[in-house]
Design a protein around this motif. Structure first.
Motif, PDB file in Angstrom:
ATOM      1  N   GLU A 627      45.025  34.356  42.168  1.00 30.85           N
ATOM      2  CA  GLU A 627      43.887  34.940  41.823  1.00 30.85           C
ATOM      3  C   GLU A 627      42.756  34.017  41.731  1.00 30.85           C
ATOM      4  OE1 GLU A 627      41.774  38.302  38.957  1.00 30.85           O
ATOM      5  OE2 GLU A 627      44.060  37.583  38.918  1.00 30.85           O
ATOM      6  N   ARG A 629      38.345  32.267  41.460  1.00 39.39           N
ATOM      7  CA  ARG A 629      37.173  32.788  40.893  1.00 39.39           C
ATOM      8  C   ARG A 629      36.189  31.651  41.568  1.00 39.39           C
ATOM      9  NH1 ARG A 629      39.338  36.449  39.287  1.00 39.39           N
ATOM     10  NH2 ARG A 629      39.490  37.451  37.372  1.00 39.39           N
ATOM     11  N   LYS A 648      32.058  32.279  37.875  1.00 41.38           N
ATOM     12  CA  LYS A 648      32.909  33.420  37.477  1.00 41.38           C
ATOM     13  C   LYS A 648      32.993  34.513  38.311  1.00 41.38           C
ATOM     14  CE  LYS A 648      33.252  31.991  32.715  1.00 41.38           C
ATOM     15  NZ  LYS A 648      32.951  32.414  31.127  1.00 41.38           N
ATOM     16  N   GLU A 650      34.185  37.134  41.048  1.00 39.84           N
ATOM     17  CA  GLU A 650      35.501  37.536  41.804  1.00 39.84           C
ATOM     18  C   GLU A 650      35.252  37.783  43.110  1.00 39.84           C
ATOM     19  OE1 GLU A 650      37.347  40.591  39.357  1.00 39.84           O
ATOM     20  OE2 GLU A 650      36.748  39.650  37.573  1.00 39.84           O
TER      21      GLU A 650
END
Length: 797
Positions: A627, A629, A648, A650
């Protein structure tokens, strides 16, 4: 034309079954991780390679191990080469009363005897040969004399004990497909292409026993009550043929009304008409059940006949739409057609009372031979991969062995229960069972982890055989019965450059010791095995080394476009605009069977027209499926330091209002990080800079707007005004300029240079005006649709 044995067709089997496929073990709900020391570092990367299906296991290499259709590996009966006949194909396999093994084939027609069948590589002895293309069928009478049926335009030969051959019976038929002796010594001869069965007495006197309305009688067998069974082509029928008492009864019961039908002393009853074209094999179980194999799709009446080319040492035959062209054969002679390609088959089971059911089917495998194994399962010899299948009463099958030839064409059994098989392309003879292999080995295919990886726990499930208790692994209860080995390497094909085999591992859950690499392979060995020993699934956990993310591309949008999540817009909102999408990431081909995080699906954003906004989209990927950022930085064209715009993130896009940013040229930098999925010390980042882009929110300036009056000397009453002005923009080019008279329609003005391509453009235009006061308005647009305007008043007397 019936199909004997099709030429080798390179195709992977895809099966259709009438039974549940696959087994769901409770352990499939568990996740298998590495040792705690590794787990504490990067558990999010742990994945599992799992093999649990028939298709998976077929990709490996079994030795003495059968692969079952319900996804299981188990011990197989002994399968060994008896002899290589040095022939292109063998069709028929029989054992004489003394236990000697014989096989018939071609081309040309030959019959071989194999002495010493208990020894491997038995030497074949030729006991019969002729100039015919093939010896299609053989049989033995109660005295052990050999009978051979040849094709095409063949005859039935009898071979004496001294090896002398003589014509025993000539049916005057093109093809002799099968021979079968009844208990009273009568030899039944199946023929084509008139679909007749002849009955021949021991002294060689023959009669037409039955004439069908099919073109070919392909195979013969006897049911539990010694009634004659026959399989046909092209109707794919299974017939029971019985002798009639009188000619009157024959006329009343026979469907056929021609002279041949009235003269034949038997009647046929269709037990079952299959969905296929040609019945290739029949066998009868001790309990009276009849098993039949049929191949090929029935041709629709409107469909054109296929084209088939057959090349043999005797010549070449071409059949197109029913027309026959023969090279190297006498004119008018019907050619021998070994086997046009057939690409589907099915196996049917008929109960003693005649109720039929389809037991097994395949779209590509072709069944040529059937027999019953000592364990009660049905054996099927197939092409065109030369696989031997064992099918149980529920239709679940196991691939016991592969012969290395294209087709397994015949199966027979000796008095001791030992089975023998013959093959075509090339012609060989093998033995099967009844003993099982004392040791079975299975090597999996090599697995590509795509990344350099650490190897973790090796797990498997081996259900206990009868009498070993419940819910216990066979390997755990008896360590020597099941052993596993693992090796690794960095080439796709395992070889001497790979690591050695590490093991043996007798307890599930043991960590593999092979070195880190990209590829891995496991091997299972079953020692002192018994029927029923097997493996349902195998797992290997692995941990790919963390690699940095990759930002493939950045796509800057046009000025005045805002990107946002793809959600429905309320009424009155700006209309959508198409976004410029970044280049898609390259596909790696990674297929994750099991990982620590679920798959994530991201919808693309939608674009809206909104002045003052700048948007950027990017594509990024991570080979570890981490995952990620994202952070967005910017800097001016003459600056050296990056300033954070947003972090930050996504999603893979960002839009911001540029009205608070000074006009000028800028660059963006996108930074991707996998910190979310990794400890800070092991996290990695990637960055990529955008192309140059410009922010311009300031409208152009209108300078030196003035007017002058003029009069036409030729027409003193005509009055006009000349308007002059200059449009300037500090950041971008002037795109266009317009004027309006007294609040009227805006009209385009051409610049003095003739083309709008500069930050400063001069304009001059003449207007014909009526007397009085007029308001002249002008405006200019820059590249970013910023607009600057001005006006002047003109009075004409």
């Amino acid at each position: 034309m019936p199909t004997l044995r099709t030429s080798a067709i390179d195709s992977r089997p895809r099966h259709i079954f009438r039974h549940p496929v696959g087994r769901i073990a409770f352990a499939s709900l568990l996740l298998y991780f590495l040792t705690p020391s590794v787990l504490s570092l990067q558990a999010e990367h742990t994945r599992t390679w799992r093999q649990a299906s028939y298709e998976d296991f077929l990709k490996g290499t079994p030795h003495g191990v059968a692969v079952r259709s319900d996804g299981r590996l188990e011990l197989a009966p002994k399968f060994a080469l008896v002899a290589d006949a040095d022939a292109s194909y063998l069709w028929s396999l029989r054992v004489d009363p003394k236990g000697s093994l014989y096989a018939a084939g071609g081309s040309p027609a030959k019959v071989f005897r194999f002495d010493g069948t208990t020894q491997p590589a038995a030497k074949p002895v030729t006991v019969f040969e002729s100039t015919d293309l093939a010896a299609q069928a053989i049989a033995f009478d109660s005295k052990g004399l050999l009978y051979v049926g040849t094709s095409p335009d063949g005859k039935v030969y009898r071979v004496s004990a001294s090896g002398e051959k003589s014509v025993f019976f000539d049916p005057k038929a093109k093809y002799i497909w099968d021979l079968a002796f009844s208990s009273d010594g009568t030899l039944y001869v199946a023929t084509g292409d008139k679909g007749q069965i002849f009955a021949v007495s021991p002294d060689g006197k023959g009669e037409l026993f039955y004439a069908s309305d099919e073109a070919h009688i392909r195979v013969l067998a006897f049911d539990a009550k010694n009634a004659l069974l026959a399989g046909t082509e092209p109707g794919g029928r299974i017939l029971r043929v019985t002798r009639l008492d009188t000619k009157i009864a024959r006329k009343d019961t026979r469907k056929d009304k021609g002279p041949a039908a009235e003269n034949s002393p038997a009647a046929g009853f269709v037990l079952y008409e299959t969905a296929k074209r040609e019945v290739t094999a029949l066998t009868v179980a001790p309990d009276g059940k009849i098993y039949a194999a049929a191949i090929g799709e029935k041709q629709r009446p409107s469909a054109p006949a296929p084209t088939t080319v057959i090349t043999t040492p005797q010549g070449t035959t071409t059949i197109t739409g029913g027309a026959v062209v023969t090279s190297g054969q006498p004119q008018g002679q019907t050619p021998f057609i070994p086997f046009p390609q057939q690409l589907s088959s099915a196996i049917y089971r008929l109960s003693p009372d005649g109720a039929p059911e389809e037991l097994w089917a395949s779209r590509e495998d072709v069944v040529y031979s059937l027999a019953l194994n000592s364990d009660g399962r049905l054996l099927a010899g197939t092409g065109n991969n030369g696989a031997l299948l064992a099918i149980d009463g529920r239709g679940i099958f196991a691939q016991l062995a592969k012969a290395g030839s294209a087709q397994i064409s015949g199966i027979t059994r000796n008095a001791g229960g030992k089975l023998f098989l013959c093959t075509a392309n090339p012609g060989k003879v093998f033995s099967l069972g009844p003993d099982y292999e004392p040791e079975g080995t299975y090597e999996s295919r090599s697995f590509d982890a795509q990344l350099f990886s650490e190897w973790g726990r090796l797990d498997w499930w081996s259900p206990p055989v009868s009498g070993q208790g419940e819910a216990k692994s066979t390997a755990a209860s008896s360590p020597r019965r099941m052993e596993f080995f693992v090796r690794s390497g960095n080439t796709e094909d395992p070889g001497k450059e790979w690591s050695r085999w590490f093991g043996p591992y007798a307890k599930p859950g043991t960590r593999a010791e092979c070195p880190p690499a990209r590829f891995v392979q496991w091997k299972a060995v079953i020692h002192d095995g018994h029927p029923g020993d097997g493996i349902d699934w195998v797992n290997i956990a692995y941990l790919p080394h963390n690699v940095a993310p990759v930002i493939d591309s950045i796509a800057l949008q046009d000025p005045g476009v805002r990107a946002q999540s793809n959600v429905p817009l309320p009424a009155g909102q700006p209309t959508n605009v198409n976004l410029r999408m970044p280049q898609a990431p390259a596909s790696t081909g990674v297929v994750i069977t099991q990982s620590s995080s679920p798959a994530r699906f991201e919808q693309p954003p939608q674009g809206l027209r909104e002045k003052g906004y700048q948007s950027v989209l990017w594509s990024a990927r991570d080979e570890n499926e981490d995952e990620m950022r994202y952070s967005v930085f910017f800097r001016g064209e003459t600056e050296t330091q990056w300033k954070l715009l947003k972090d930050k993130l996504e999603q893979k896009f960002y839009s911001w209002d540029t009205t608070t940013t000074p006009d000028g040229a800028y660059y963006l930098k996108i930074v991707a990080s996998d910190t979310v999925s990794n400890p800070a010390a092991l996290a990695l980042t990637a960055e990529r800079e955008s192309d140059r882009f410009v922010i311009d929110n300031t409208p152009p300036m209108i300078d030196d707007l003035r007017s002058t009056l003029s009069q036409d000397k030729s027409n003193p009453r005509a009055r006009s005004a000349e308007i002059h002005f200059t449009a300037r923009d500090a950041t971008s080019n002037i795109e266009r300029a317009q004027y309006s008279i007294d609040g009227g329609e805006w009209l385009i003005i051409e610049p003095a240079s003739g083309i709008s391509d500069a930050n400063e453009e001069r304009y001059s235009f003449k207007l014909e005006l009526t007397p009085g006061e007029h308001t002249i308005a002008v405006r200019a647009y820059d590249h970013f649709e910023n607009v600057g305007s001005a006006k002047t008043t003109v009075t004409l007397p």
